[in-house]
Design a protein around this motif. Structure first.
Motif, PDB file in Angstrom:
ATOM      1  N   ASP A 113      -6.215  11.544  -1.397  1.00 27.36           N
ATOM      2  CA  ASP A 113      -5.665  12.824  -0.935  1.00 27.36           C
ATOM      3  C   ASP A 113      -6.510  13.474   0.151  1.00 27.36           C
ATOM      4  O   ASP A 113      -6.435  14.665   0.389  1.00 27.36           O
ATOM      5  N   THR A 114      -7.349  12.674   0.812  1.00 28.62           N
ATOM      6  CA  THR A 114      -8.237  13.180   1.864  1.00 28.62           C
ATOM      7  C   THR A 114      -8.196  12.228   3.047  1.00 28.62           C
ATOM      8  O   THR A 114      -8.054  11.025   2.873  1.00 28.62           O
ATOM      9  N   CYS A 115      -8.315  12.768   4.248  1.00 26.55           N
ATOM     10  CA  CYS A 115      -8.474  11.938   5.443  1.00 26.55           C
ATOM     11  C   CYS A 115      -9.972  11.678   5.614  1.00 26.55           C
ATOM     12  O   CYS A 115     -10.735  12.582   5.960  1.00 26.55           O
ATOM     13  N   GLY A 164      -3.841  10.109   9.266  1.00 30.89           N
ATOM     14  CA  GLY A 164      -3.416  10.871   8.105  1.00 30.89           C
ATOM     15  C   GLY A 164      -4.320  10.615   6.924  1.00 30.89           C
ATOM     16  O   GLY A 164      -5.445  10.136   7.053  1.00 30.89           O
ATOM     17  N   THR A 165      -3.832  10.913   5.750  1.00 33.77           N
ATOM     18  CA  THR A 165      -4.598  10.721   4.527  1.00 33.77           C
ATOM     19  C   THR A 165      -4.925   9.248   4.332  1.00 33.77           C
ATOM     20  O   THR A 165      -4.115   8.374   4.606  1.00 33.77           O
ATOM     21  N   GLY A 166      -6.128   8.979   3.843  1.00 30.58           N
ATOM     22  CA  GLY A 166      -6.567   7.606   3.596  1.00 30.58           C
ATOM     23  C   GLY A 166      -7.989   7.420   4.066  1.00 30.58           C
ATOM     24  O   GLY A 166      -8.602   8.316   4.651  1.00 30.58           O
ATOM     25  N   ALA A 167      -8.548   6.245   3.789  1.00 31.83           N
ATOM     26  CA  ALA A 167      -9.907   5.903   4.207  1.00 31.83           C
ATOM     27  C   ALA A 167      -9.837   5.053   5.469  1.00 31.83           C
ATOM     28  O   ALA A 167      -9.254   3.971   5.465  1.00 31.83           O
ATOM     29  N   ASP A 198      -7.553   1.115   6.681  1.00 25.39           N
ATOM     30  CA  ASP A 198      -7.334   1.231   8.114  1.00 25.39           C
ATOM     31  C   ASP A 198      -8.670   1.037   8.821  1.00 25.39           C
ATOM     32  O   ASP A 198      -9.682   1.598   8.409  1.00 25.39           O
ATOM     33  N   VAL A 199      -8.681   0.221   9.879  1.00 25.51           N
ATOM     34  CA  VAL A 199      -9.903  -0.070  10.623  1.00 25.51           C
ATOM     35  C   VAL A 199      -9.717   0.346  12.074  1.00 25.51           C
ATOM     36  O   VAL A 199      -8.698   0.029  12.703  1.00 25.51           O
ATOM     37  N   HIS A 240     -12.388   4.927  -2.274  1.00 25.91           N
ATOM     38  CA  HIS A 240     -11.030   4.706  -2.751  1.00 25.91           C
ATOM     39  C   HIS A 240     -10.471   5.977  -3.393  1.00 25.91           C
ATOM     40  O   HIS A 240      -9.329   6.373  -3.132  1.00 25.91           O
ATOM     41  N   GLU A 241     -11.285   6.622  -4.224  1.00 26.73           N
ATOM     42  CA  GLU A 241     -10.850   7.845  -4.896  1.00 26.73           C
ATOM     43  C   GLU A 241     -10.563   8.955  -3.889  1.00 26.73           C
ATOM     44  O   GLU A 241      -9.519   9.616  -3.943  1.00 26.73           O
ATOM     45  N   LEU A 242     -11.491   9.166  -2.958  1.00 17.59           N
ATOM     46  CA  LEU A 242     -11.354  10.246  -1.984  1.00 17.59           C
ATOM     47  C   LEU A 242     -10.170  10.031  -1.052  1.00 17.59           C
ATOM     48  O   LEU A 242      -9.496  10.977  -0.650  1.00 17.59           O
ATOM     49  N   GLY A 243      -9.906   8.762  -0.717  1.00 19.16           N
ATOM     50  CA  GLY A 243      -8.841   8.462   0.231  1.00 19.16           C
ATOM     51  C   GLY A 243      -7.446   8.712  -0.294  1.00 19.16           C
ATOM     52  O   GLY A 243      -6.476   8.678   0.471  1.00 19.16           O
TER      53      GLY A 243
END
Length: 269
Positions: free
Chosen positions: A200-202, A43-46, A219-220, A195-198
């Motif tokens: 609201d972006t996957c 889902g959304t996150g880095a 998430d790794v 951090h910024e992109l994560g």
């Protein structure tokens, strides 16, 4: 992990995950299965994608970017099955992709290069100037926007590549070795951008640099021989290793331990 819906979206999503794979297999060449039976929901996150050379990371990224087609199994991106090639054009408008190597016209300025990529991604014409300026500023190239690509350093070219990947405000962002050629200060800024992109972006970041994943990703994912052998937090990765495992940090020792347990020796550094 629960997907987060961006407040900027005007229409509700009808899918549960930005990326979902079930039994995904991708063959490279005539016999090698570079991705072998992958099951995954993101889902959304880095999300940081780690693994040794030849693990299948780039093949997975290229498949998610719809450059390669699955051999077997199911893959959905933003609720759309990639099996339907007729849907690829619309899907690519919503994806940002930075390959390891990308081409560009050397006489283009940075602005012209990012504008051209925005046009290819079918960003509305009226929105392109603002979108390009925003993308160039986010990667720290505003003062170089009107310099020709051929005059840039390797690190600056990489930052221009990141700018083109985000110019369409993608819902899924795929970055293959994005920090290659960046100096330490630029890598720190890139981590902040992740951090910024994560929010609201996957975002999926494939890299050999364990430190970048630990600093920028919640998430790794660890890939070895085409298979997912670990998914968890950076702290959980660190906890997988001990002083008897190779590495200069707890994260590297955890990485080494998991590769050993998977039957794959060696490491990514």
């Amino acid at each position: 992990m629960t997907p987060v819906t961006s407040a900027a979206e005007t229409a509700p999503r009808t899918y549960a995950w930005e990326i979902r794979a079930d039994g995904l297999k991708v063959r490279v060449g005539r016999s090698r299965m570079a991705v072998d039976g992958l099951g995954l929901s993101l889902g959304t996150g880095a999300h940081g994608l780690l693994g040794p050379n030849g693990a299948g990371k780039t093949t997975l990224i290229r498949t998610l970017a719809t450059v390669l087609r699955p051999t077997k199994g199911e893959l959905e991106i933003l609720g759309t099955s990639v099996r339907r090639t007729a849907d690829h054009r619309a899907l690519r408008r919503r994806i940002g992709y930075l390959p390891q190597d990308f081409g560009y016209y050397k006489r283009f300025t940075v602005r012209e290069f990012v504008e051209y990529m925005a046009w290819l991604k079918e960003v509305p014409k009226a929105d392109i100037p603002e979108a390009v300026q925003r993308a160039v500023e986010r990667v720290g190239l505003a003062d170089r926007a009107d310099h020709r690509m051929k005059t840039l350093s390797g690190g600056m070219v990489r930052r221009a590549g990141i700018a083109q990947a985000i110019v369409n405000s993608p819902e899924v962002l795929l970055l293959d070795e994005p920090t290659a050629g960046l100096d330490p200060a630029q890598r720190l800024r890139f981590r902040e951008l992740l951090h910024e992109l994560g929010r609201d972006t996957c975002v999926i970041v494939s890299t050999h640099l364990v430190e970048d994943v630990a600093a920028a990703c919640s998430d790794v994912l660890l890939f070895a021989d085409g298979r997912l052998v670990f998914q968890g937090t950076p702290d959980e990765l660190a906890a997988a290793g001990g002083p008897e495992h190779p590495g200069d940090s707890p994260l590297e020792r955890g990485y080494s331990a998991l590769l050993r347990d998977s039957g794959r020796q060696g490491g990514a550094w």
